[in-house]
Design a protein around this motif. Sequence first.
Motif, mmCIF file in Angstrom:
data_model
loop_
_atom_site.group_PDB
_atom_site.id
_atom_site.type_symbol
_atom_site.label_atom_id
_atom_site.label_comp_id
_atom_site.label_asym_id
_atom_site.label_seq_id
_atom_site.Cartn_x
_atom_site.Cartn_y
_atom_site.Cartn_z
ATOM 1 N N ILE A 18 0.830 -1.209 0.000
ATOM 2 C CA ILE A 18 0.000 0.000 0.000
ATOM 3 C C ILE A 18 0.866 1.261 0.000
ATOM 4 C CG2 ILE A 18 -1.697 1.297 1.365
ATOM 5 C CD1 ILE A 18 -2.751 -1.456 2.389
ATOM 6 N N THR A 69 10.132 3.166 14.625
ATOM 7 C CA THR A 69 10.056 3.128 16.090
ATOM 8 C C THR A 69 11.240 3.836 16.744
ATOM 9 O OG1 THR A 69 11.267 1.050 16.371
ATOM 10 C CG2 THR A 69 8.909 0.884 15.937
ATOM 11 N N VAL A 97 2.944 -3.777 10.821
ATOM 12 C CA VAL A 97 3.254 -5.210 10.864
ATOM 13 C C VAL A 97 2.075 -5.963 11.473
ATOM 14 C CG1 VAL A 97 5.767 -4.907 11.050
ATOM 15 C CG2 VAL A 97 4.365 -4.962 13.134
ATOM 16 N N LYS A 164 -4.294 -1.018 15.870
ATOM 17 C CA LYS A 164 -4.989 -0.194 14.871
ATOM 18 C C LYS A 164 -6.085 0.648 15.515
ATOM 19 C CE LYS A 164 -2.537 -1.047 11.226
ATOM 20 N NZ LYS A 164 -1.808 0.043 10.536
#
Length: 265
Positions: A18, A69, A97, A164
């Motif tokens: 994406i 991160t 991930v 999410k």
Amino acid sequence: MGGVSGRACIVTGAAQGIGRAIGEALLDEGAHVCFADINKARLAEVAGENEERAARGGARITHFAVDVTERAEVRAMVAHAVGVFGRLDVKFNNAGVNKPMNFLDVTEENWDFIMRVNGLGCLIGMQEAARQMIAQGTGGKIINTASIASRQGFGNVAPYCASKSAVVSLTQSGARDLARHGITVTAFAPGVVATEMWREVDRDLMEIGAATRPGQAMEEFAAGILRGRVATPADIVGTTTFLASRDSDYMTGQVVMIDGGMTLI
Ligand code: NAD
């Protein structure tokens, strides 16, 4: 859509899937794009493969290897993009991930890995992009990749769903906090998109006994999609370019579902 031409953008997770498609669609519309990813080798290939596309659209392209991160790396990525483009207008926090595990088997390690990249990575990405936009005094757009898993829990990807949901929460919090600087924060939420991530998820689901043959999990998900098929990255980028464009300037704090009608809320 001419609303992104000349805009300076960073897309993370852009070495494939994406993120790559988001970056390519922006180049097609004349935006300048920094492709960023942890996969250094693949990233360099993708950047090379897109040089002609950028030239066609009158856009500039660059790339930067980053672990989303690690704050110092994210800062260096923003500085790199600003060094090349002179400014930062749009930041996609798209790197993500997944690693399915049955709910009762989820380990601290699995939780930490997924939450760190999808949750903390999103927060750091928003903060460092916003700092640059505030210093410029120009406002800007931050766009996060959420998921149908932001809206519904699924038994064998619980940490992913939690991460999410965190992306949606960060989108809302960031929108509220950054509005005074003219920065909008939005998210888009894909359903099932045929990318490397899903190929891995498919394999993992077989390994943990949630599917018995390759492709089964995706087929089962697809059965509930009103549009009758899973997505490809090409199905996603009309919306992502819109969210990066001036046409969406009045939107902030919102999550746009691009799931073919899997979740109706
Ligand atoms: P993908 O696995 O094809 O691509 C993800 C990219 O992120 C990879 O290139 C990977 O190297 C990069 N990445 C991973 N960890 C990173 C890190 N720490 N720092 C920098 N880069 C890192 O996955 P995709 O399907 O293209 O997914 C892109 C985004 O869309 C993710 O946030 C994912 O959760 C989300 N999403 C995907 C689907 C789907 O069905 N594929 C559905 C909903 C949401």
